[in-house]
Design a protein around this motif. Structure first.
Motif, mmCIF file in Angstrom:
data_model
loop_
_atom_site.group_PDB
_atom_site.id
_atom_site.type_symbol
_atom_site.label_atom_id
_atom_site.label_comp_id
_atom_site.label_asym_id
_atom_site.label_seq_id
_atom_site.Cartn_x
_atom_site.Cartn_y
_atom_site.Cartn_z
ATOM 1 N N ALA A 1 -14.241 22.528 -3.388
ATOM 2 C CA ALA A 1 -14.058 23.911 -3.837
ATOM 3 C C ALA A 1 -15.367 24.644 -3.589
ATOM 4 C CB ALA A 1 -13.717 23.908 -5.317
ATOM 5 N N ARG A 2 -15.421 25.911 -3.973
ATOM 6 C CA ARG A 2 -16.682 26.646 -3.799
ATOM 7 C C ARG A 2 -16.940 27.507 -5.025
ATOM 8 N NH1 ARG A 2 -15.102 30.701 -5.339
ATOM 9 N NH2 ARG A 2 -13.809 32.299 -4.377
ATOM 10 N N VAL A 3 -18.231 27.842 -5.162
ATOM 11 C CA VAL A 3 -18.583 28.864 -6.141
ATOM 12 C C VAL A 3 -19.308 29.937 -5.343
ATOM 13 C CG1 VAL A 3 -20.791 27.749 -6.799
ATOM 14 C CG2 VAL A 3 -19.648 29.307 -8.380
ATOM 15 N N LEU B 1 -23.274 35.244 -4.745
ATOM 16 C CA LEU B 1 -23.422 36.704 -4.583
ATOM 17 C C LEU B 1 -22.654 37.176 -3.348
ATOM 18 C CD1 LEU B 1 -25.049 38.936 -6.158
ATOM 19 C CD2 LEU B 1 -26.599 38.935 -4.212
ATOM 20 N N GLY B 2 -22.224 38.453 -3.392
ATOM 21 C CA GLY B 2 -21.458 39.018 -2.274
ATOM 22 C C GLY B 2 -19.975 38.883 -2.610
ATOM 23 N N GLU B 3 -19.544 39.641 -3.646
ATOM 24 C CA GLU B 3 -18.148 39.479 -4.103
ATOM 25 C C GLU B 3 -17.288 40.626 -3.606
ATOM 26 O OE1 GLU B 3 -16.635 36.677 -4.728
ATOM 27 O OE2 GLU B 3 -17.712 36.314 -6.596
ATOM 28 N N HIS B 4 -16.145 40.252 -3.066
ATOM 29 C CA HIS B 4 -15.200 41.210 -2.472
ATOM 30 C C HIS B 4 -15.837 41.979 -1.313
ATOM 31 C CE1 HIS B 4 -11.673 40.628 -4.996
ATOM 32 N NE2 HIS B 4 -12.502 40.453 -6.013
ATOM 33 N N VAL B 5 -16.702 41.311 -0.602
ATOM 34 C CA VAL B 5 -17.264 41.953 0.591
ATOM 35 C C VAL B 5 -16.897 41.206 1.873
ATOM 36 C CG1 VAL B 5 -19.199 43.042 -0.615
ATOM 37 C CG2 VAL B 5 -19.509 40.785 0.412
ATOM 38 N N ASP B 6 -16.304 40.013 1.751
ATOM 39 C CA ASP B 6 -16.052 39.266 3.010
ATOM 40 C C ASP B 6 -15.062 40.017 3.904
ATOM 41 O OD1 ASP B 6 -13.884 38.573 1.321
ATOM 42 O OD2 ASP B 6 -13.896 36.447 1.887
ATOM 43 N N TYR B 7 -14.059 40.656 3.288
ATOM 44 C CA TYR B 7 -13.092 41.410 4.103
ATOM 45 C C TYR B 7 -13.590 42.833 4.394
ATOM 46 C CZ TYR B 7 -11.712 42.599 -0.704
ATOM 47 O OH TYR B 7 -11.733 42.972 -2.029
ATOM 48 N N ASN B 8 -14.847 43.091 4.090
ATOM 49 C CA ASN B 8 -15.490 44.347 4.472
ATOM 50 C C ASN B 8 -16.668 44.076 5.414
ATOM 51 O OD1 ASN B 8 -14.086 46.493 2.836
ATOM 52 N ND2 ASN B 8 -14.636 45.075 1.189
ATOM 53 N N ASN C 1 -3.797 38.053 1.515
ATOM 54 C CA ASN C 1 -4.634 38.671 2.537
ATOM 55 C C ASN C 1 -6.122 38.394 2.317
ATOM 56 O OD1 ASN C 1 -4.524 40.098 4.832
ATOM 57 N ND2 ASN C 1 -4.129 42.098 3.877
ATOM 58 N N CYS C 2 -6.492 37.129 2.100
ATOM 59 C CA CYS C 2 -7.873 36.791 1.731
ATOM 60 C C CYS C 2 -8.822 36.925 2.921
ATOM 61 C CB CYS C 2 -7.932 35.357 1.216
ATOM 62 S SG CYS C 2 -7.493 34.148 2.477
ATOM 63 N N GLY C 3 -10.115 36.958 2.615
ATOM 64 C CA GLY C 3 -11.144 36.946 3.652
ATOM 65 C C GLY C 3 -11.458 35.509 4.064
ATOM 66 N N ILE C 4 -12.622 35.317 4.675
ATOM 67 C CA ILE C 4 -12.953 34.013 5.266
ATOM 68 C C ILE C 4 -13.849 33.161 4.360
ATOM 69 C CG2 ILE C 4 -14.953 34.992 6.522
ATOM 70 C CD1 ILE C 4 -12.642 32.131 7.755
ATOM 71 N N MET C 5 -14.382 33.761 3.274
ATOM 72 C CA MET C 5 -15.422 33.058 2.513
ATOM 73 C C MET C 5 -15.015 31.674 2.009
ATOM 74 S SD MET C 5 -17.474 34.216 -0.877
ATOM 75 C CE MET C 5 -16.084 34.603 -1.903
ATOM 76 N N ASP C 6 -13.835 31.561 1.429
ATOM 77 C CA ASP C 6 -13.493 30.322 0.721
ATOM 78 C C ASP C 6 -13.318 29.156 1.682
ATOM 79 O OD1 ASP C 6 -13.428 32.184 -1.271
ATOM 80 O OD2 ASP C 6 -11.269 32.094 -1.588
ATOM 81 N N GLN C 7 -12.562 29.403 2.753
ATOM 82 C CA GLN C 7 -12.336 28.347 3.739
ATOM 83 C C GLN C 7 -13.658 27.987 4.422
ATOM 84 O OE1 GLN C 7 -10.550 31.118 3.450
ATOM 85 N NE2 GLN C 7 -8.466 30.446 2.981
ATOM 86 N N GLY D 1 -3.118 42.669 -7.052
ATOM 87 C CA GLY D 1 -4.395 43.319 -7.379
ATOM 88 C C GLY D 1 -5.382 43.191 -6.229
ATOM 89 N N TYR D 2 -5.408 42.020 -5.630
ATOM 90 C CA TYR D 2 -6.331 41.746 -4.529
ATOM 91 C C TYR D 2 -5.965 42.594 -3.311
ATOM 92 C CZ TYR D 2 -9.081 38.950 -1.247
ATOM 93 O OH TYR D 2 -9.989 38.537 -0.298
ATOM 94 N N ASN D 3 -4.688 42.563 -2.942
ATOM 95 C CA ASN D 3 -4.273 43.304 -1.750
ATOM 96 C C ASN D 3 -4.472 44.807 -1.936
ATOM 97 O OD1 ASN D 3 -3.688 40.865 -0.561
ATOM 98 N ND2 ASN D 3 -1.471 41.001 -0.817
ATOM 99 N N THR E 1 -17.200 34.953 -10.891
ATOM 100 C CA THR E 1 -17.235 34.461 -9.507
ATOM 101 C C THR E 1 -15.829 34.400 -8.927
ATOM 102 O OG1 THR E 1 -18.104 32.713 -8.065
ATOM 103 C CG2 THR E 1 -17.138 31.980 -10.136
ATOM 104 N N GLY E 2 -15.720 34.698 -7.644
ATOM 105 C CA GLY E 2 -14.414 34.658 -6.983
ATOM 106 C C GLY E 2 -13.691 35.990 -7.109
ATOM 107 N N ALA E 3 -12.377 35.940 -6.963
ATOM 108 C CA ALA E 3 -11.602 37.186 -6.924
ATOM 109 C C ALA E 3 -11.601 37.929 -8.259
ATOM 110 C CB ALA E 3 -10.174 36.883 -6.498
ATOM 111 N N GLY E 4 -11.746 37.217 -9.370
ATOM 112 C CA GLY E 4 -11.687 37.860 -10.681
ATOM 113 C C GLY E 4 -10.300 37.744 -11.290
HETATM 114 C C1 GLA Z 1 -10.956 35.362 -2.997
HETATM 115 C C2 GLA Z 1 -10.718 35.431 -1.499
HETATM 116 C C3 GLA Z 1 -12.040 35.546 -0.743
HETATM 117 C C4 GLA Z 1 -12.920 36.663 -1.306
HETATM 118 C C5 GLA Z 1 -13.015 36.563 -2.836
HETATM 119 C C6 GLA Z 1 -13.723 37.733 -3.442
HETATM 120 O O1 GLA Z 1 -11.595 34.164 -3.339
HETATM 121 O O2 GLA Z 1 -10.009 34.305 -1.046
HETATM 122 O O3 GLA Z 1 -11.791 35.735 0.629
HETATM 123 O O4 GLA Z 1 -12.446 37.914 -0.903
HETATM 124 O O5 GLA Z 1 -11.733 36.464 -3.429
HETATM 125 O O6 GLA Z 1 -15.056 37.782 -3.020
#
Ligand code: GLA
Length: 395
Positions: A29-31, A34-41, A177-183, A230-232, A344-347
């Protein structure tokens, strides 16, 4: 005592398939620090892979029809799918796949779309990553299956390519519609290091964890609700803001390209809610740029203050916090030895991440747990986590 998920996966495999697994694999998993909700930006993120993971016990399946049999040990459920049933999100029996089974099936789909061999497999997976807690349990499931199919398929992809295919599975197959951070973090983790990813160029490097600093995760025990919508919605607001701002700032592709000065000058053109969302992102990108040299120089107090600012922004502007996360962060920020604390994470529920002076960790954890429980009536789980290596086979 509950069984470790690695043993649970092997044990269940032997029971279900009557033989030893050929391989074991894990994906952490990941924690996110810093840099929250910016990966898809197209911004910068600073996550770490952690020592909680999804484990898989697996072997090639003896099936001429290409049936893969996947067992989720944590739910005592099983799914069987074939190359023909996967695109329609159904099992070999043509019934819709259970939600959990869409993650492995989605990975099989994304891999075969790319032209990679996805051999039939017998597998059992189990995890000690809490679900819906903002620690990317789903990305770890995706990455562990990518590793398993890589092992059986006889091909090999760089970890970042694996991450992109996992994201594709989640975006196009699961429908988040997540960004790339987690994977990315699950695939590319490095023991004892933080990761820094530029989500536009996908270039990445590691950063040091400041000396004498522990990463502490505090789980509010409140699980996410309504995350996908909420995320989308938030993601859509970011895209809307880029469209509006690009009239005055031609050439911008994402909020990463908008400076705080330009944003302050032009923000009046945005609808109020869109303005709040976009302000969080523009300022969070700026915060991460400021934070990188601080980490490199070990300036942990200043870095921690930036984490606290990030929490306030997620609470007030991006509005992805919940009262329990605010309580947890607020208590932590007032305790001695705590450099910074934030969700941390999506919230929408889940965990906070705290950077804490090593010598103060035990007192910190006890006080945080006690005070949180007194204020909310909920029992939190608090643990020190260790940055770990990315997804891999372990035997
Ligand atoms: C989720 C998404 C990530 C990222 C975070 C918020 O974990 O899967 O891509 O957008 O939320 O930073």
């Amino acid at each position: 005592m509950t069984m470790h998920p690695k043993d649970l996966a092997s044990h269940t495999f032997r029971k279900r398939f009557g033989k030893d697994p050929a391989y074991l694999g894990l994906a952490p998993a990941r924690v996110n620090i810093l840099g929250e909700h910016v990966d898809y930006n197209d911004g910068f993120v600073i996550p770490a892979a952690i020592d909680r993971a999804t484990y898989i016990a697996f072997a090639p399946a003896d099936s001429s029809a290409g049936h893969s049999t996947i067992v989720a040990a944590d739910f005592s459920q099983e799914a069987v799918f074939t190359p023909e049933s996967i695109p329609t999100k159904t099992g070999a029996d043509r019934a819709p796949l259970a939600e959990w089974a869409r993650y492995p099936a989605g990975v099989a789909w994304a891999l075969s779309e790319t032209g990679l061999t996805v051999p039939a497999m017998e597998a059992v997976f189990a995890s000690d990553v809490p679900r819906g807690a903002g620690l990317s349990s789903s990305a770890s499931v995706e990455m562990v299956f990518a590793i398993a199919w890589q092992t059986l398929g006889g091909w090999s992809l760089p970890p970042m390519q694996m991450a992109l295919l996992g994201q594709k599975a989640e975006n196009k197959y699961v429908g988040v519609n997540c960004g790339i951070m987690d994977q990315f973090a699950s695939a590319c983790g490095v023991a004892d290091r933080l990761l820094l990813l530029d989500c536009r160029s996908l270039e990445w490097q590691t950063l040091p964890i400041p000396e004498n600093t522990a990463i502490v995760i505090a789980d509010t025990s409140v699980r996410r609700k309504l995350t996908a919508s909420g995320y989308n919605e938030r993601r859509q607001a970011c895209e809307d803001s880029v469209k509006i701002l690009s009239k005055d700032l031609p050439g911008i592709k994402a909020l990463r390209d908008v400076s705080v000065e330009d944003f302050n000058r032009l923000c009046g053109q945005l609808p109020p809610v869109v303005e709040k969302r976009a302000r969080h992102v523009v300022e969070e990108v700026e915060r991460s740029r400021r934070a990188i040299p601080l980490l490199e120089q070990g300036k942990i107090h200043e870095f921690g203050r930036i984490m606290n600012e990030c929490h306030a922004s997620l609470r007030d502007l991006y509005e992805v916090s919940v009262p329990e996360l605010n309580t947890m962060a607020e208590i932590a920020q007032g305790l001695s030895g705590c450099f910074g604390a934030r969700l941390t994470g999506a919230g929408f529920g889940g965990c906070t991440v705290n950077l804490v002076e090593k010598s103060a960790v035990e007192k910190f954890a006890a006080k945080l747990a006690g005070r949180y429980q007194t204020r909310t009536g909920l029992k939190p789980e608090i643990y020190i986590c260790h940055a770990s290596d990315g997804a891999r086979t372990i035997s």
